[in-house]
Write a protein that holds these residues in place. Structure first.
Motif, PDB file in Angstrom:
ATOM      1  N   GLY A  56       0.508  -1.291   0.071  1.00 33.48           N
ATOM      2  CA  GLY A  56      -0.179   0.206   0.029  1.00 33.48           C
ATOM      3  C   GLY A  56       0.765   1.306   0.250  1.00 33.48           C
ATOM      4  O   GLY A  56       0.315   2.340  -0.227  1.00 33.48           O
ATOM      5  N   LEU A  57       2.096   1.095   0.330  1.00 36.27           N
ATOM      6  CA  LEU A  57       2.920   2.422   0.374  1.00 36.27           C
ATOM      7  C   LEU A  57       3.166   3.039  -0.920  1.00 36.27           C
ATOM      8  O   LEU A  57       3.327   4.255  -1.021  1.00 36.27           O
ATOM      9  CB  LEU A  57       4.230   2.100   1.026  1.00 36.27           C
ATOM     10  N   ALA A  58       3.067   2.182  -1.917  1.00 35.51           N
ATOM     11  CA  ALA A  58       3.109   2.599  -3.332  1.00 35.51           C
ATOM     12  C   ALA A  58       2.108   3.563  -3.783  1.00 35.51           C
ATOM     13  O   ALA A  58       2.100   4.451  -4.796  1.00 35.51           O
ATOM     14  CB  ALA A  58       3.090   1.410  -4.196  1.00 35.51           C
ATOM     15  N   ASP A  59       0.794   3.803  -3.030  1.00 37.60           N
ATOM     16  CA  ASP A  59       0.064   4.771  -3.315  1.00 37.60           C
ATOM     17  C   ASP A  59       0.391   6.024  -2.801  1.00 37.60           C
ATOM     18  O   ASP A  59      -0.411   7.133  -2.820  1.00 37.60           O
ATOM     19  CB  ASP A  59      -1.558   4.136  -2.800  1.00 37.60           C
ATOM     20  N   VAL A  60       1.358   6.409  -2.233  1.00 38.56           N
ATOM     21  CA  VAL A  60       1.929   7.699  -1.492  1.00 38.56           C
ATOM     22  C   VAL A  60       1.846   8.954  -2.807  1.00 38.56           C
ATOM     23  O   VAL A  60       1.110   9.991  -2.445  1.00 38.56           O
ATOM     24  CB  VAL A  60       3.211   7.466  -0.931  1.00 38.56           C
ATOM     25  N   ASP A  61       2.029   8.488  -4.010  1.00 40.84           N
ATOM     26  CA  ASP A  61       2.006   9.442  -5.103  1.00 40.84           C
ATOM     27  C   ASP A  61       0.683   9.834  -5.512  1.00 40.84           C
ATOM     28  O   ASP A  61       0.271  11.086  -5.633  1.00 40.84           O
ATOM     29  CB  ASP A  61       2.887   9.134  -6.185  1.00 40.84           C
ATOM     30  N   ARG A  62      -0.308   8.869  -5.584  1.00 39.24           N
ATOM     31  CA  ARG A  62      -1.530   9.094  -5.858  1.00 39.24           C
ATOM     32  C   ARG A  62      -2.181   9.804  -4.660  1.00 39.24           C
ATOM     33  O   ARG A  62      -3.159  10.967  -5.128  1.00 39.24           O
ATOM     34  CB  ARG A  62      -2.404   7.833  -6.304  1.00 39.24           C
ATOM     35  N   LEU A  63      -2.248   9.400  -3.629  1.00 41.65           N
ATOM     36  CA  LEU A  63      -2.574  10.233  -2.296  1.00 41.65           C
ATOM     37  C   LEU A  63      -2.413  11.808  -2.423  1.00 41.65           C
ATOM     38  O   LEU A  63      -3.209  12.616  -2.062  1.00 41.65           O
ATOM     39  CB  LEU A  63      -2.392   9.464  -0.954  1.00 41.65           C
ATOM     40  N   SER A  64      -0.977  11.831  -2.517  1.00 42.18           N
ATOM     41  CA  SER A  64      -0.581  13.400  -2.383  1.00 42.18           C
ATOM     42  C   SER A  64      -1.078  14.255  -3.452  1.00 42.18           C
ATOM     43  O   SER A  64      -1.323  15.359  -3.262  1.00 42.18           O
ATOM     44  CB  SER A  64       0.965  13.317  -2.394  1.00 42.18           C
ATOM     45  N   TRP A  65      -1.238  13.698  -4.608  1.00 43.58           N
ATOM     46  CA  TRP A  65      -1.763  14.446  -5.814  1.00 43.58           C
ATOM     47  C   TRP A  65      -3.347  14.918  -5.536  1.00 43.58           C
ATOM     48  O   TRP A  65      -3.527  16.073  -5.572  1.00 43.58           O
ATOM     49  CB  TRP A  65      -1.853  13.841  -6.895  1.00 43.58           C
ATOM     50  N   LEU A 106       7.230  10.862   4.108  1.00 44.72           N
ATOM     51  CA  LEU A 106       7.032  10.392   2.681  1.00 44.72           C
ATOM     52  C   LEU A 106       5.745  11.357   1.747  1.00 44.72           C
ATOM     53  O   LEU A 106       6.075  11.658   0.804  1.00 44.72           O
ATOM     54  CB  LEU A 106       6.462   9.052   2.490  1.00 44.72           C
ATOM     55  N   MET A 107       4.805  11.522   2.501  1.00 46.49           N
ATOM     56  CA  MET A 107       3.790  12.281   1.830  1.00 46.49           C
ATOM     57  C   MET A 107       4.025  13.624   1.581  1.00 46.49           C
ATOM     58  O   MET A 107       3.717  14.271   0.644  1.00 46.49           O
ATOM     59  CB  MET A 107       2.565  12.230   2.851  1.00 46.49           C
ATOM     60  N   LEU A 108       4.794  14.218   2.385  1.00 40.46           N
ATOM     61  CA  LEU A 108       5.631  15.492   2.137  1.00 40.46           C
ATOM     62  C   LEU A 108       6.417  15.657   1.063  1.00 40.46           C
ATOM     63  O   LEU A 108       6.418  16.429   0.196  1.00 40.46           O
ATOM     64  CB  LEU A 108       6.416  16.166   3.462  1.00 40.46           C
ATOM     65  N   ASP A 109       7.135  14.568   0.826  1.00 36.85           N
ATOM     66  CA  ASP A 109       8.013  14.355  -0.229  1.00 36.85           C
ATOM     67  C   ASP A 109       7.331  14.047  -1.496  1.00 36.85           C
ATOM     68  O   ASP A 109       7.687  14.831  -2.457  1.00 36.85           O
ATOM     69  CB  ASP A 109       8.970  13.250  -0.064  1.00 36.85           C
ATOM     70  N   ALA A 110       6.252  13.105  -1.309  1.00 46.17           N
ATOM     71  CA  ALA A 110       5.462  13.026  -2.555  1.00 46.17           C
ATOM     72  C   ALA A 110       4.686  14.288  -3.229  1.00 46.17           C
ATOM     73  O   ALA A 110       4.742  14.770  -4.491  1.00 46.17           O
ATOM     74  CB  ALA A 110       4.429  12.101  -2.427  1.00 46.17           C
ATOM     75  N   TRP A 111       3.994  15.067  -2.169  1.00 47.35           N
ATOM     76  CA  TRP A 111       3.652  16.224  -2.336  1.00 47.35           C
ATOM     77  C   TRP A 111       4.485  17.288  -3.071  1.00 47.35           C
ATOM     78  O   TRP A 111       4.260  18.021  -4.089  1.00 47.35           O
ATOM     79  CB  TRP A 111       2.980  17.043  -1.059  1.00 47.35           C
ATOM     80  N   SER A 112       5.592  17.287  -2.566  1.00 46.66           N
ATOM     81  CA  SER A 112       6.739  18.331  -3.291  1.00 46.66           C
ATOM     82  C   SER A 112       7.011  18.017  -4.679  1.00 46.66           C
ATOM     83  O   SER A 112       7.190  18.987  -5.516  1.00 46.66           O
ATOM     84  CB  SER A 112       7.959  18.305  -2.377  1.00 46.66           C
ATOM     85  N   ARG A 113       7.017  16.988  -5.072  1.00 47.69           N
ATOM     86  CA  ARG A 113       7.433  16.249  -6.285  1.00 47.69           C
ATOM     87  C   ARG A 113       6.025  16.803  -7.187  1.00 47.69           C
ATOM     88  O   ARG A 113       6.699  16.953  -8.389  1.00 47.69           O
ATOM     89  CB  ARG A 113       7.703  14.760  -6.289  1.00 47.69           C
ATOM     90  N   HIS A 114       4.861  16.803  -6.918  1.00 54.34           N
ATOM     91  CA  HIS A 114       3.834  16.953  -7.766  1.00 54.34           C
ATOM     92  C   HIS A 114       3.644  18.713  -7.767  1.00 54.34           C
ATOM     93  O   HIS A 114       3.373  19.210  -8.850  1.00 54.34           O
ATOM     94  CB  HIS A 114       2.437  16.553  -7.152  1.00 54.34           C
ATOM     95  N   TYR A 115       3.913  19.306  -6.519  1.00 52.61           N
ATOM     96  CA  TYR A 115       3.343  20.667  -6.721  1.00 52.61           C
ATOM     97  C   TYR A 115       4.524  21.801  -6.193  1.00 52.61           C
ATOM     98  O   TYR A 115       4.754  22.598  -7.145  1.00 52.61           O
ATOM     99  CB  TYR A 115       2.582  21.025  -5.515  1.00 52.61           C
TER     100      TYR A 115
END
Length: 649
Positions: free
Chosen positions: A324-333, A611-620
């Motif tokens: 489930g950790l693989a969903d971090v990018d979809r969640l953050s977007w 991880l969620m902060l990192d994924a958010w940063s990559r998107h936004y």
């Protein structure tokens, strides 16, 4: 359930094109229809998820017959049929069967004064072209979101932040204080936005102003909740229990109003079980869905099945996908801002699977806030003496805690007790001022640590003098419910174009429970005493006796696995992540080592937030100049309905 956007005031550059971009970013919120309408000093955009009156009569933005008034509205007005009958008695005649038209006519008659009449979840934008005025408003408890920003005499608004920053020249300067608040709390409070210059309309507030001077408008409350702080002790009476059953039954009944299929999210707990029992009494019983975990300690599917069988609902179990950790990018977007509540992960999975079964779902959200069900409430009752003693020697405890190892469980617990003004009662479940953060946050951000949890403690101090349970509930109503729980429900459901309705957030039920003395809600053993008293009438014994688990995930186990540790190393220690200067790399390496070596205190929650902060940063935040959120991240599900443009102007 839909998405709204637009602007008031001075016409922005390329105004219509900008609104088109905003509408496109909200496609997942409304895949069935879209519309844009404009006039002198205003423009409204809309995406529709058709729930009531599926015909074109429900199209938005909706106008009055004479063209004076316009409305774009996201949400549901559950008591629209009752309000419609009242309006018909005074001469109103309706062209559609939608709640939107009922809301439009109420606003035409009373403006913002109509808001207290509404029982529902909503964010709305209303324009009176003759008076040259507008109203933005949000429901009482903050179920539906509304972002806005004011620049050069133009007020722009949208249901999601990604729509506001979709313009090539949009301001996307990250607020460093917001980053630290996120790491401390796991979410961002209403008064904080991750991007400077942007804000969120608070729950239960309206923003009314002139189309010619929108920058002068200021949010004002139209509702507040008063809790009965009577220290006397008593149990709920039989007559009150009958009232509760009647209120809950009607709250469920009006939330089953829909012209599309309705389902129900069922855990193994009391709250969703009671909603299921009430829903089973309806003419068309909804399908019940449950998320299943491979880890037995987290799985509630057997209890949920027992409840469904007892009340007579069809039931399906949806397995939580492995990895489930693989969903971090979809969640953050989809969440727009950094969001660190890990329960978003199973809920996101549930919504994804649920979208194939129905469009509307009922849930048990809100029961813990309304009826004092969180574990921290009970712990505060049991530890009243410790709380009082800690308040007298807090300074000494703070000094002693600093002598202990930074990542130790003992320091973590002692730091909680040292929180001022009985603050440990607000932090039994989590630690907003976790001492471990000192070693993780980047040195550039450490000056902001002193204000990291200010939103929490400011709200806590406003209730000074009230009983501890009252203070805890006020804090949850004002912070945790609207800015964590309801953000999770809204973004995860809208990501998959479904609507979630929460009967326990019915305003009548919330105000009824608020009038009870706090002692009628909980004792030293259990919270939600009125619901527990109601349970034997409707639910099996196994559900009533089950230990409360919450909608959590086994983060500590996941991050101790080789795959979890590898993900942290690949993401948080990568060059592009280090460049953000949000965290201290040696600090992350240290807690990762401590987490893997110890079975004492785990750091899974902190690692997840990072991880969620990192994924958010990559998107936004790290996207190139001219970025537009023109598509969902790889692997995201967007209904094929959402790919059909349907604009009007």
């Amino acid at each position: 359930m839909c998405g709204i956007c637009g602007w008031f005031g001075r016409r922005p550059q390329e105004a219509h094109e900008a609104t088109l971009r905003m509408v496109e970013q909200l496609r997942h919120r409304g895949p069935d229809d879209a519309g844009i309408e404009s006039g002198d000093g205003w423009e409204l955009g809309f995406r529709r998820l058709s729930i009531l009156d599926l015909s074109p009569s429900g199209h938005q933005p909706m106008r009055s017959e004479d063209g004076r008034y316009w409305l774009a509205f996201n949400g549901e007005i559950y008591n629209y049929l009752e309000l419609r009958k009242d309006l018909e008695r005074v001469g109103e005649r309706f062209r559609s069967g939608s709640d939107t038209e009922v809301l439009l006519r109420l606003l035409m008659r009373s403006g913002a004064d109509a808001l207290p009449l509404l029982n529902g979840m909503f964010a709305l934008a209303f324009v009176d072209t003759e008076a040259r005025s507008f109203v933005l408003a949000r429901d009482r408890l903050g179920v539906k979101p509304l972002y806005y920003t004011v620049t050069d005499g133009c007020l722009r608004f949208a249901s999601e932040l990604k729509a506001l920053v979709a313009e090539p020249n949009a301001h996307r300067r990250v607020d460093s204080n917001a980053v630290v608040q996120y790491l401390a709390l796991g979410y961002l409070p209403c008064e904080t936005c991750i991007f400077e210059g942007h804000g969120k309309l608070p729950p239960g507030h309206a923003l009314s102003g002139s189309l010619d001077r929108p920058e002068a408008a200021y949010p004002t409350p139209y509702w507040s909740l008063e809790l009965n702080d009577d220290p006397g002790r008593r149990l709920i009476t039989p007559a009150e229990l009958d009232q509760l059953e009647s209120l809950l039954l009607d709250a469920v009944r009006i939330r089953l109003r829909s012209d599309v299929p309705v389902g129900l999210f069922l855990s193994g707990g009391l709250d969703s079980g009671l909603v299921a029992a009430m829903a089973a009494k309806s003419e068309v019983a909804p399908l019940a869905l449950t998320i299943g975990f491979a880890e037995e300690g987290w799985d509630e599917s057997k209890l949920a099945s027992a409840t469904a069988n007892h009340v007579g609902l069809q039931h399906r179990i949806i397995p939580q996908r492995s990895g489930g950790l693989a969903d971090v990018d979809r969640l953050s977007w989809f969440f727009d801002e950094p969001f660190g509540d890990p329960s978003a992960l199973p809920f996101f999975t549930l919504c994804e699977a649920a979208a194939g079964h129905a469009t509307v779902f009922l849930s048990g959200d809100g029961g813990d806030e309304t009826f004092a069900g969180y574990r921290r409430y009970i712990e505060a009752v049991n530890r009243a003496g410790v709380i009082r003693a800690a308040g007298r020697v807090g300074g000494t405890l703070r000094t002693a805690s600093r002598l202990l190892p930074q990542g130790s469980l003992a320091r973590f617990r002692l730091s909680k007790l040292a929180l001022p003004d009985h603050g440990c009662a607000a932090a039994f479940d989590e630690m907003p001022d976790d001492p471990v953060l000192d070693g993780i946050i980047h040195p550039d951000l450490r000056p902001s640590m002193r204000i990291a949890s200010r939103p929490m403690w400011e709200r806590w101090q406003r209730s000074s003098g009230a009983g501890v349970t009252t203070r805890q509930q006020r804090l949850d109503y004002g912070l945790y419910l609207p800015d964590d729980v309801l953000v999770k429900v809204d973004r995860a459901s809208m990501a998959h174009s479904i609507e979630v309705r929460s009967p326990f957030l019915d305003v009548r039920l919330v105000e009824w429970a608020a009038r009870l003395p706090r002692s009628a809600l909980l004792n030293r053993t259990h919270g939600k005493l009125p619901l527990r008293a109601l349970g034997p009438r409707l639910l099996p014994a196994a559900t009533l006796q089950a230990e409360k688990r919450g909608f959590g995930v086994p983060l500590d186990d996941w991050f101790r696995s080789p795959a979890g540790r590898e993900m942290v190393q690949d993401r948080l220690l990568a060059p592009e992540s280090r460049a953000n200067r949000y965290w201290n790399v040696p600090g992350v390496e240290r807690i990762l080592g401590l987490h893997g070596a110890s079975r004492g205190r785990g750091f899974g929650l902190i690692l997840w937030r990072l991880l969620m902060l990192d994924a958010w940063s990559r998107h936004y935040a790290n996207a190139p100049q001219g970025w537009q959120a023109s598509s969902t991240p790889s692997g995201s599900r967007v209904s094929e309905r959402a790919r059909r443009p349907a604009y009007s102007s």
